[in-house]
Design a protein around this motif. Structure first.
Motif, short mmCIF file in Angstrom:
data_model
loop_
_atom_site.label_atom_id
_atom_site.label_comp_id
_atom_site.label_asym_id
_atom_site.label_seq_id
_atom_site.Cartn_x
_atom_site.Cartn_y
_atom_site.Cartn_z
N VAL A 239 0.82 -1.21 0.00
CA VAL A 239 0.00 0.00 0.00
C VAL A 239 0.86 1.26 0.00
CG1 VAL A 239 -1.68 1.36 1.32
CG2 VAL A 239 -1.98 -1.12 1.08
N GLU A 240 1.89 1.29 0.83
CA GLU A 240 2.68 2.51 1.01
C GLU A 240 3.91 2.57 0.12
OE1 GLU A 240 1.61 3.32 5.72
OE2 GLU A 240 3.54 2.39 5.19
N GLY A 241 4.21 1.47 -0.58
CA GLY A 241 5.41 1.40 -1.42
C GLY A 241 5.56 2.55 -2.40
N PRO A 242 4.50 2.86 -3.20
CA PRO A 242 4.62 3.97 -4.16
C PRO A 242 4.84 5.33 -3.51
CG PRO A 242 2.79 2.52 -4.73
CD PRO A 242 3.25 2.12 -3.36
N GLY A 243 4.53 5.46 -2.20
CA GLY A 243 4.81 6.69 -1.48
C GLY A 243 3.70 7.71 -1.45
N ASP A 244 2.58 7.44 -2.13
CA ASP A 244 1.49 8.43 -2.15
C ASP A 244 0.34 8.08 -1.22
OD1 ASP A 244 0.79 6.21 -3.54
OD2 ASP A 244 -0.12 7.25 -5.25
N ALA A 245 0.50 7.03 -0.41
CA ALA A 245 -0.56 6.62 0.51
C ALA A 245 0.06 6.30 1.87
CB ALA A 245 -1.31 5.41 -0.04
N ARG A 246 -0.73 6.46 2.91
CA ARG A 246 -0.26 6.20 4.26
C ARG A 246 -1.33 5.43 5.01
NH1 ARG A 246 4.70 5.93 4.95
NH2 ARG A 246 5.37 6.26 7.07
N ILE A 247 -0.97 4.31 5.61
CA ILE A 247 -1.92 3.52 6.40
C ILE A 247 -2.01 4.13 7.80
CG2 ILE A 247 -2.38 1.30 7.49
CD1 ILE A 247 -1.16 -0.06 5.08
N THR A 248 -3.23 4.51 8.20
CA THR A 248 -3.44 5.08 9.54
C THR A 248 -4.01 4.05 10.51
OG1 THR A 248 -5.64 5.86 8.89
CG2 THR A 248 -3.81 7.39 8.62
N SER A 265 -7.27 1.39 6.66
CA SER A 265 -7.61 2.82 6.61
C SER A 265 -6.42 3.57 6.02
CB SER A 265 -7.93 3.35 8.00
OG SER A 265 -9.07 2.70 8.53
N VAL A 266 -6.68 4.35 4.95
CA VAL A 266 -5.60 4.98 4.21
C VAL A 266 -5.85 6.47 4.02
CG1 VAL A 266 -4.27 4.93 2.05
CG2 VAL A 266 -5.26 2.82 2.95
N THR A 267 -4.81 7.28 4.13
CA THR A 267 -4.87 8.70 3.78
C THR A 267 -3.89 8.96 2.64
OG1 THR A 267 -3.14 9.27 5.38
CG2 THR A 267 -5.42 9.40 6.14
N GLY A 268 -4.05 10.10 1.97
CA GLY A 268 -3.14 10.44 0.88
C GLY A 268 -3.84 10.71 -0.43
N ARG A 278 -3.54 -2.71 -5.50
CA ARG A 278 -2.20 -2.91 -4.93
C ARG A 278 -2.13 -4.15 -4.04
NH1 ARG A 278 -0.42 3.25 -3.03
NH2 ARG A 278 -0.78 4.25 -5.06
N LEU A 279 -3.26 -4.51 -3.46
CA LEU A 279 -3.29 -5.65 -2.53
C LEU A 279 -3.54 -6.99 -3.23
CD1 LEU A 279 -5.24 -4.06 0.46
CD2 LEU A 279 -2.81 -4.69 0.38
N VAL A 280 -3.76 -6.98 -4.53
CA VAL A 280 -4.03 -8.22 -5.26
C VAL A 280 -2.91 -9.25 -5.08
CG1 VAL A 280 -4.25 -9.22 -7.57
CG2 VAL A 280 -5.60 -7.20 -6.96
N PRO A 281 -1.62 -8.86 -5.09
CA PRO A 281 -0.55 -9.87 -4.92
C PRO A 281 -0.55 -10.56 -3.54
CG PRO A 281 0.32 -7.84 -5.89
CD PRO A 281 -1.06 -7.53 -5.39
N VAL A 282 -1.20 -9.96 -2.56
CA VAL A 282 -1.23 -10.55 -1.21
C VAL A 282 -2.34 -11.59 -1.20
CG1 VAL A 282 -1.26 -10.10 1.26
CG2 VAL A 282 -0.51 -8.31 -0.32
N HIS A 283 -2.02 -12.81 -1.66
CA HIS A 283 -3.06 -13.82 -1.91
C HIS A 283 -3.72 -14.35 -0.63
CE1 HIS A 283 -0.32 -17.06 -0.70
NE2 HIS A 283 0.61 -16.43 -1.37
#
Length: 293
Positions: A239-248, A265-268, A278-283
């Motif tokens: 989720v946070e890898g690209p750098g434009d989102a932050r998990i709160t 819960s995400v901000t950004g 983005r979470l699709v690879p987390v099977h």
């Protein structure tokens, strides 16, 4: 939203259920044989092992009933996240039974160490060998499909079918006590080492207690919704890898064998659908709820 499935039973649920039923039958038959033989040969050792096996047969029956209950109520809306945890509940109960069995064997063995009793060595050995064969056949039935198919991630210790694992532990506990009994009975008959029988009983009790503790820890973790730190780290990375989102706020818990639910819960300013992609690879994630702010 009623069309969304909440069936998280595990891909081998039905196969494991059938194998467990076979093992229940084998264990019950051997239990009856040992109790009858104990009466015929006046062997307390065989009677004790027969009633000890009865507790295992009961625990295995609970495992089989858990499989049936989980399948029958898989679509029942009363269960918010399905019935995938029913097996863990049965596994927790079985672990408690294993702990009681270990304590009982330990106490009985200590008593016999200080107060040896005559044993019908030949007859008891024959029945113990037959019991071991039944245990090994049961273990073979339950071990089929024991592996897991996770190529990219190492969360295998959280993906066990704990109901099948509990049944397997009961069968292996029986096999262990049979092996130790055979060794002790042969040593008692040919070497006169009467002390070895209760000594082996103590060893068996310690090993069974260790299995029970491990199973209790793992099933309790599932029932109490403990998180998987590795899985949580993977979700944060995706989720946070690209750098434009932050998990709160992040909650991850297991809802069935190999299946996890998550609330993220995400901000950004990133849209929920983008986070979902983005979470699709987390099977391991089978049910995801995303909140954006």
């Amino acid at each position: 939203m009623s069309g969304h499935s909440h069936v998280f039973l595990g891909e081998r649920h039905d196969a494991n259920a059938r194998r467990t039923l076979w093992v229940v039958g084998l264990t019950a038959a051997m239990m009856v044989a040992e109790i009858v033989a104990g009466h015929v040969y006046n062997s307390m050792a065989l009677l004790a092992d027969g009633f000890h096996m009865a507790t295992h047969a009961g625990a295995l029956a609970v495992a089989a009933a858990a499989y049936a209950f989980a399948r029958r109520h898989a679509e029942d809306r009363r269960f918010t996240f399905g019935t995938g945890k029913v097996g863990d509940l049965a596994g927790f109960a079985s672990a408690l039974v294993l702990g009681v069995i270990a304590l009982g064997i330990g106490v009985e063995s200590l008593g016999r160490l200080f107060d040896p009793r005559p044993v019908a060595f030949l007859e008891a050995t024959v029945v113990a060998v037959i019991g071991l064969a039944v245990n090994l056949a049961s273990a073979l039935l339950l071990s089929d499909g024991h592996g897991h198919h996770h190529h990219d991630h190492d969360h295998h210790h959280h993906d066990h079918d704990n109901n099948r694992r509990a049944a397997f532990a009961h069968v292996m506990a029986d096999a262990l006590t049979s092996v130790l009994a055979i060794v002790a009975l042969l040593a008692g008959r040919y070497l006169g080492w009467l002390w070895l029988d209760p000594a082996m009983g103590i060893v068996g009790a310690v090993v069974i207690a260790f299995w029970a503790r491990s199973l209790l820890r793992d099933t309790a973790g599932v029932l109490l919704d403990t998180t998987d730190p590795h899985l949580e780290a993977e979700v944060r990375e995706q989720v946070e890898g690209p750098g434009d989102a932050r998990i709160t706020d992040l909650h991850i818990w297991r809802v069935g064998p190999g299946a996890h639910a998550a609330i993220v819960s995400v901000t950004g300013g990133v849209e929920a659908e983008a986070i979902r992609r983005r979470l699709v690879p987390v099977h391991e994630l089978a049910h995801v709820t995303i909140e954006t702010r």
